[in-house]
Structures are given as C-alpha cells and as structure tokens.
Design an enzyme around this catalytic site. Structure first.
Site, PDB file in Angstrom:
ATOM      1  N   HIS A   1       0.747  -1.095  -0.022  1.00 30.15           N
ATOM      2  CA  HIS A   1       0.236   0.126  -0.087  1.00 30.15           C
ATOM      3  C   HIS A   1       0.918   1.171   0.121  1.00 30.15           C
ATOM      4  O   HIS A   1       1.676   1.512   0.909  1.00 30.15           O
ATOM      5  CB  HIS A   1      -0.799  -0.163   1.259  1.00 30.15           C
ATOM      6  CG  HIS A   1      -2.055  -0.653   1.013  1.00 30.15           C
ATOM      7  ND1 HIS A   1      -3.330  -0.535   1.854  1.00 30.15           N
ATOM      8  CD2 HIS A   1      -2.372  -2.054   0.263  1.00 30.15           C
ATOM      9  CE1 HIS A   1      -4.293  -1.519   1.335  1.00 30.15           C
ATOM     10  NE2 HIS A   1      -3.464  -2.209   0.470  1.00 30.15           N
TER      11      HIS A   1
ATOM     12  N   TYR B   1      -9.812   5.561   6.849  1.00 30.15           N
ATOM     13  CA  TYR B   1     -10.136   6.096   8.085  1.00 30.15           C
ATOM     14  C   TYR B   1     -11.162   7.170   8.090  1.00 30.15           C
ATOM     15  O   TYR B   1     -10.776   8.311   7.500  1.00 30.15           O
ATOM     16  CB  TYR B   1      -8.779   6.343   8.789  1.00 30.15           C
ATOM     17  CG  TYR B   1      -7.645   5.363   9.141  1.00 30.15           C
ATOM     18  CD1 TYR B   1      -7.853   4.642  10.284  1.00 30.15           C
ATOM     19  CD2 TYR B   1      -6.787   5.132   8.261  1.00 30.15           C
ATOM     20  CE1 TYR B   1      -6.755   3.672  10.607  1.00 30.15           C
ATOM     21  CE2 TYR B   1      -5.787   4.119   8.330  1.00 30.15           C
ATOM     22  CZ  TYR B   1      -5.932   3.359   9.578  1.00 30.15           C
ATOM     23  OH  TYR B   1      -4.840   2.402   9.828  1.00 30.15           O
TER      24      TYR B   1
ATOM     25  N   PRO C   1      -5.891   0.907  18.117  1.00 28.48           N
ATOM     26  CA  PRO C   1      -5.498   0.465  17.046  1.00 28.48           C
ATOM     27  C   PRO C   1      -5.555   1.582  15.880  1.00 28.48           C
ATOM     28  O   PRO C   1      -5.049   1.077  14.651  1.00 28.48           O
ATOM     29  CB  PRO C   1      -6.445  -0.510  16.773  1.00 28.48           C
ATOM     30  CG  PRO C   1      -7.581  -0.190  17.656  1.00 28.48           C
ATOM     31  CD  PRO C   1      -7.175   0.431  18.850  1.00 28.48           C
TER      32      PRO C   1
ATOM     33  N   LYS D   1      -0.326   0.328  15.185  1.00 30.99           N
ATOM     34  CA  LYS D   1       1.011   0.206  15.719  1.00 30.99           C
ATOM     35  C   LYS D   1       1.283  -0.744  16.664  1.00 30.99           C
ATOM     36  O   LYS D   1       2.092  -1.113  17.053  1.00 30.99           O
ATOM     37  CB  LYS D   1       1.320   1.633  16.268  1.00 30.99           C
ATOM     38  CG  LYS D   1       1.460   2.646  15.406  1.00 30.99           C
ATOM     39  CD  LYS D   1       2.842   2.811  14.675  1.00 30.99           C
ATOM     40  CE  LYS D   1       2.862   3.597  13.533  1.00 30.99           C
ATOM     41  NZ  LYS D   1       2.940   2.707  12.123  1.00 30.99           N
TER      42      LYS D   1
ATOM     43  N   TYR E   1       3.130   6.669   9.968  1.00 28.15           N
ATOM     44  CA  TYR E   1       2.334   5.540   9.573  1.00 28.15           C
ATOM     45  C   TYR E   1       3.323   4.321   9.062  1.00 28.15           C
ATOM     46  O   TYR E   1       3.134   3.219   9.346  1.00 28.15           O
ATOM     47  CB  TYR E   1       1.481   5.899   8.578  1.00 28.15           C
ATOM     48  CG  TYR E   1       0.091   4.806   8.655  1.00 28.15           C
ATOM     49  CD1 TYR E   1      -1.082   5.055   9.408  1.00 28.15           C
ATOM     50  CD2 TYR E   1       0.542   3.887   7.490  1.00 28.15           C
ATOM     51  CE1 TYR E   1      -1.931   3.914   9.242  1.00 28.15           C
ATOM     52  CE2 TYR E   1      -0.649   2.831   7.463  1.00 28.15           C
ATOM     53  CZ  TYR E   1      -1.780   3.092   8.369  1.00 28.15           C
ATOM     54  OH  TYR E   1      -2.759   1.940   8.516  1.00 28.15           O
TER      55      TYR E   1
HETATM   56  C1  PHB Z   1      -6.955  -4.072  10.437  1.00 28.04           C
HETATM   57  O1  PHB Z   1      -6.984  -4.350   9.461  1.00 28.04           O
HETATM   58  O2  PHB Z   1      -7.403  -4.923  11.378  1.00 28.04           O
HETATM   59  C2  PHB Z   1      -6.444  -3.157  11.068  1.00 28.04           C
HETATM   60  C3  PHB Z   1      -5.943  -1.973  10.100  1.00 28.04           C
HETATM   61  C4  PHB Z   1      -5.386  -0.664  10.479  1.00 28.04           C
HETATM   62  C5  PHB Z   1      -5.740  -0.388  11.732  1.00 28.04           C
HETATM   63  C6  PHB Z   1      -6.215  -1.172  12.506  1.00 28.04           C
HETATM   64  C7  PHB Z   1      -6.844  -2.472  12.355  1.00 28.04           C
HETATM   65  O3  PHB Z   1      -5.292   0.943  11.964  1.00 28.04           O
END
Ligand code: PHB
Ligand code: APR
Length: 389
Positions: A72, A200, A292, A296, A384
C-alpha cells in the site's frame, strides 16, 4: 532443563525473537499458555511497517509474505463526504504492506517447528525467579508436572495479561495509562474490499475503518459504546452503520455479506517503565498497548524485538553488554513516539462523549490541515510507515 533465553509467550513478539536468535545460534525455549490453534485463531491487525518486513526477511520467514502481501503506497482519510489520500510513496518514498498478523504468526510457528526449536504449549503457573541476579530460572507446570528451566535471560513476550511485567517489583515499575471512552466493533467478511487502500473515516456518527486482508476478505470497524454487546449488533445493523459513516461514493460501492467474525475491543494507551529488570526484558504488549487507530500494536512489538535481538547478539557474539544496558531506554524512546501517533490519530478521528462544539471545530480544523498541508501529511506518513529503529 537449561537454555540460553527463555521466551515467555508464543505470540508474534516471542516467535519473531526466537527465530532471529535461532539464526544466530542462540538457543531459546518458548513457553506458551495456550495451544497453537488458539493463538492462531486470534484476529488482529494486518499492516506491517518496513522494519518488521525486513526482520521477517532476516529471520528467513518472508517467503509467503513476500508472495501474498499487498503493497500500500498510501492511506485514505474521510470526513463526512470528503476523502483524501495520504500518498506515502510520493511524500517520503516509502510504503506499508498488508499481511494479516494471523498469517505472520502461522509462518513463524511453521519456521520454528521446521528448525526443531522447543515450544512448550499449555504451560501453567509460570514464575520468573532471580531475574535480578546472575542465574535466573523459570518454573512452570506442564501436563501436571512441575518443571524448571535455568537460563541466561528471560524475554517477557507474554502480552498485556502475562506474568512478566508484574514480576518487576512495584517499587521499580511505573505504569502510564489512558482508557478511551469507546470501543471498536469489528467484523471480518468474505467480500472484496471496498477500496484499494484503507479508509479511516471521521463522521458525525463516530469513527469507521475500512480495511482488508486479501481480495476476498475484508475487515471493517465502527466506533461503538463500551456498553455495546456484540449480540445486539446484527450484520445488517453493522453494514447500515458503516455506510452512514463513510462518503456516499464508498457506501454505494460497499459489497456486504455475512460476517465470519465479529467482536468488540476497548481502546487503551498503556506503557510500563522500565522494560528491563536485571535479566528480564519486556517485549511487545507485555510492556505497552496502543489504540489500534495507527496500526502500531504489532509494529511497536517488532521494534522492541529488534532492540532486544541486537542486544542479545552483541552479548553472545562480542561479550558486550551495552545493548542490554540500554535496551529499556532505546525501546521506550520509540514506544512513546508510537503511543503519541496512536493517541493523536485516535483523538483526530473519533467522537468523544464530552466533546464540545469548540472541540469539534478544532478536530475539523486539524483534519483539514492534514488534507491540505503537505508538512502535516509528511508527519503522518513518516509515523504511519514507521519511524526508523
Ligand atoms: C485491520 O485491518 O484490522 C486494521 C488495520 C489498520 C488499523 C487497525 C486495524 O489501524
Ligand atoms: N505464560 C505463558 N504464555 C503466556 C502467559 C503466561 N503466563 N500469559 C500470556 N501468554 C501468551 C498468550 O497466550 C499469547 O499467546 O503470550 C502471548 C502474547 O501474545 P500477544 O498478546 O499477541 O502479544 P505480542 O506477542 O507482544 O504481540 C504483539 O501487539 O497490539 C498487538 O496485535 C498486536 O497481538 C499483537 C501484539
């Protein structure tokens, strides 16, 4: 029994450390409270920083990851109907990869088995003894039999609920914690991801995240109340709520289907200091938890593994204790930066129960600054993809 390093916990931290040490001829025994199947049934995030990817390669466990992962180059942020991309590749020439933690753990178990390194499952009553002396040992119960392993070092990789952290006396240890007043309701569904990057989403109804595992496995989350119960969320309710929190163009494209997993996780920031006490070292969730939002958790565990691996190799190969002596400071310096990023992205994207109209305006101004300011985007991108070790 005797070994060089006893590793408590067979999650990703313990397994990765064990595999790296094995490649340097350092012997480990892993003690795991659950069965292998139980550990592999846990669904966790799946975004890997380059640092972790490189360690998987160094551990010789990257073959399937390199073949099956998605690269990505950026991630998307939305607020109401607006959506923008933070292009890591363009901004800083880096990327992240998508590869589920479950798969990574699977590969590490297979590799450990293939080299014949010892893992004892379903251990009970693990006790770490004399960690502050020169000759530590670990006792535990396996199949009803009391056992003892003498060792040089103990790596506490046993997660938030393990015994390692609390082995460090209260007079030495200090915990720092922030509990967020909401959780994430997550589902896994065998449907194609709605977008080729993660989204997000900040919305009036609360945060949402569109993530994925592969071309026919998607992971979605919505912010929920801590009092919510999984049983009270039907799949239909979930999809309806998710659609209301993402831009219309995304909602229109969303392919829904039955969930194959559904769970609620609370959000918390937590750090325990120090991360070393004598010959005991804490690694990963045993020492710290992040919410989450910045993906991280696993990656910060991996940076601890990096510092500990480096320190132990220095000790065994060069008889040098500098790495061991400074493990806690080095690991914590990076941990706190990951904590800050995870806390900041959580604050940026969620609805808080006590948010005033002024707070909402500030949140909106901050998101717009991320949308239009390249310096802000670079900061986000650097964090990130993962700060350097
Ligand atoms: C996930 O794919 O479970 C996931 C991805 C990014 C995040 C948290 C969880 O920030
Ligand atoms: N004795 C032996 N094993 C134990 C004990 C104990 N007393 N207590 C816990 N364990 C085991 C757990 O069963 C688990 O398999 O330790 C392991 C810890 O694994 P994780 O909780 O996954 O922690 P870690 O390996 O540090 O992984 C990093 O960061 O944010 C997260 O999702 C991320 O799970 C990932 C984690």
């Amino acid at each position: 029994m005797r070994t060089q390093v006893v590793i408590i916990g067979g999650g990703p931290s313990g397994l990765l450390l064990g595999q790296l040490l094995h490649r340097k001829g350092i012997e480990t025994v892993i003690l795991e409270r659950k069965t292998r199947d139980y550990v592999l049934a846990r669904i966790r995030a799946g975004i890997l920083e380059t640092g972790l990817v490189n360690m998987m390669r160094e551990a010789g466990v990257s073959e399937r990851m390199d073949r099956e992962c998605f690269v990505h180059h950026g991630t998307c942020i939305s607020y109401e109907n607006e959506m923008f991309d933070i292009d890591f590749h363009k901004l800083i020439g880096q990327n992240v990869i998508v590869y589920g933690q479950t798969e990574l753990t699977h590969d590490l178990y297979d590799a450990r088995e293939a080299v014949g390194a010892k893992t004892i499952f379903e251990v009970e009553d693990v006790k770490i003894c004399d960690a502050d002396r020169d000759a530590p040992y670990v006792t535990f119960n396996s199949g009803g039999v009391e056992q003892r392993i003498d060792c040089d070092f103990v790596a506490g990789c046993d997660g938030f609920h393990g015994v390692s952290r609390t082995t460090i006396p209260d007079t030495v240890r200090k915990d720092f914690e922030k509990v967020f007043p909401f959780g994430w309701l997550g589902i896994l569904s065998e449907t194609p991801p709605v977008h080729d990057e993660l989204i997000y989403a900040n919305s009036n109804r609360g945060f949402a995240l569109c993530s994925m595992r592969n071309e026919n496995l998607s992971r979605y989350y919505v912010q929920c109340a801590l009092t919510d119960k999984v049983e009270n969320w039907s799949d239909e309710d979930f999809w309806d709520e998710l659609k209301r929190r993402v831009p219309e163009a995304i909602a229109d494209k969303l392919v829904t289907g039955p969930s194959i997993e559904k769970s609620i996780a609370p959000l918390r920031s937590f750090v325990s200091e120090p991360m070393r006490w004598g010959r005991l070292f804490l690694c990963g969730d045993a020492a710290h938890i992040v919410p989450p939002t910045g993906a991280k958790g696993l990656n910060t565990a991996a940076s601890d593994v990096h510092y500990l691996y480096e320190a132990l190799v220095q000790f065994y190969q060069d008889n040098e204790t500098n790495g061991i002596d400074h493990y806690s400071q080095k690991a914590l310096a990076r941990v706190w930066k990951a904590e800050r990023f995870s806390w900041a992205t959580t604050n940026l994207l969620h609805r808080f129960p006590d948010q005033s109209e002024f707070d909402l305006k500030m949140q909106r101004a901050e998101i717009e600054s991320l949308h239009y300011n390249e310096v802000a985007q670079k900061w986000f991108a650097q964090n990130y993809v993962g700060l350097p070790y």
